[in-house]
Design a protein around this motif. Structure first.
Motif, short mmCIF file in Angstrom:
data_model
loop_
_atom_site.label_atom_id
_atom_site.label_comp_id
_atom_site.label_asym_id
_atom_site.label_seq_id
_atom_site.Cartn_x
_atom_site.Cartn_y
_atom_site.Cartn_z
N LEU A 118 -26.52 58.45 8.40
CA LEU A 118 -25.84 57.18 8.61
C LEU A 118 -25.29 56.62 7.30
N LEU A 119 -26.04 56.78 6.22
CA LEU A 119 -25.56 56.32 4.92
C LEU A 119 -24.34 57.11 4.46
N GLN A 174 -23.72 51.84 -6.16
CA GLN A 174 -25.03 52.16 -6.71
C GLN A 174 -26.12 51.99 -5.66
N ALA A 175 -26.04 50.92 -4.87
CA ALA A 175 -27.07 50.67 -3.86
C ALA A 175 -27.09 51.73 -2.78
N LEU A 176 -25.91 52.10 -2.27
CA LEU A 176 -25.85 53.11 -1.21
C LEU A 176 -26.28 54.48 -1.72
N VAL A 214 -16.62 53.43 3.08
CA VAL A 214 -16.45 52.48 1.97
C VAL A 214 -15.57 53.06 0.88
N TYR A 215 -15.69 54.37 0.61
CA TYR A 215 -14.91 55.00 -0.44
C TYR A 215 -13.47 55.27 -0.02
N GLY A 221 -32.49 47.04 -1.80
CA GLY A 221 -31.51 45.98 -1.98
C GLY A 221 -30.16 46.32 -1.41
N THR A 222 -30.11 47.34 -0.54
CA THR A 222 -28.84 47.73 0.06
C THR A 222 -28.29 46.61 0.94
N PRO A 223 -27.01 46.24 0.76
CA PRO A 223 -26.45 45.17 1.60
C PRO A 223 -26.51 45.52 3.08
N LYS A 224 -26.70 44.49 3.91
CA LYS A 224 -26.73 44.68 5.35
C LYS A 224 -25.30 44.70 5.87
N ILE A 225 -24.74 45.89 6.00
CA ILE A 225 -23.36 46.03 6.45
C ILE A 225 -23.35 46.74 7.79
#
Length: 230
Positions: free
Chosen positions: A122-123, A70-72, A130-131, A159-163
């Motif tokens: 980049l996303l 959801q965040a990405l 990730v998928y 709120g996207t995680p810092k990955i």
């Protein structure tokens, strides 16, 4: 532009769209009321399909993987919206598809809309990795500086995680061939949980054993890829 997997149950009995958190069934769910959770020898396949899609909802609504999805996805949509807002007054041409345009841009470029397209690209790289649709790109290392700049902004806004991906873990093939497709994994998980629920319901309420016998006879039909052979 923003693509996501459609989770399609074997035999297309149901389809779940994680972008909208909606499910489509090949039958009218109202026909199961008031016994949606009380299967009969005639209806158990429909009951199973309904619970299968419900499991998909919980996969995306209650797990850390679902939060990351959801965040990405929200962050990428936010960047596309920012691009359109900044780009519209320019009245210039921008080559399509936008993902490919973002691939050749840099966050240090001007005008500002180019930064949004670079973030979208980049996303997309990260979403595919990730998928499980693609291995983590070896070029993530050189992109680390961009990731840190964009990651800080997206973390504050969405709120996207810092990955940050710096290298492939030791002992893991760099080709990415070791990965399972995430939709295969989610489908197999939903199939296993919904089947277990059906068998437990039969035992709990003393329903006809024929339901469990027929389920066990057909359970292999729900195995997706090699996931259930782990």
């Amino acid at each position: 532009m923003i693509e996501s997997p459609l989770l399609r149950a074997p035999g297309t009995a149901g389809i779940y769209d994680p972008r909208t958190n909606t499910a489509s069934l090949s039958f009218d769910l109202e026909n199961l009321f008031p016994k949606v959770f009380h299967p009969t020898p005639e209806s158990w396949r429909k009951n199973l399909a309904a619970i299968h899609e419900w499991v998909h909802f919980y996969q995306f609504a209650t797990t850390t993987y679902g939060f990351l999805y959801q965040a990405l996805t929200f962050a990428q949509a936010y960047m596309v919206n920012g691009f359109l807002t900044l780009y519209q007054p320019r009245k210039k041409s921008c080559r399509l598809p936008l993902i490919e345009t973002g691939e050749v841009l840099s966050i240090e470029e001007t005008p500002k809309w180019s930064v949004h397209l670079r973030a979208v690209y980049l996303l997309e790289d990260l979403r595919k990795a990730v998928y499980g649709y693609a291995p983590f790109p070896e070029s993530f290392g050189p992109k680390l500086g961009e990731w840190r700049v964009i990651g800080e902004s997206l973390n504050e806004i969405c709120g996207t995680p810092k990955i940050y991906i710096t290298q492939v873990p030791e002992g893991v093939p760099a080709s990415g061939a070791w990965r399972y497709r995430i939709d295969d994994l989610l489908e197999a998980h939903a199939h296993a949980l919904s089947s277990l629920w059906l068998m437990q319901t039969v035992e709990q309420y003393g329903l006809p054993r024929r339901i469990t016998e027929e389920l066990l006879g057909a359970i292999g039909d729900g195995a997706i890829g090699d996931v259930l052979n782990i």
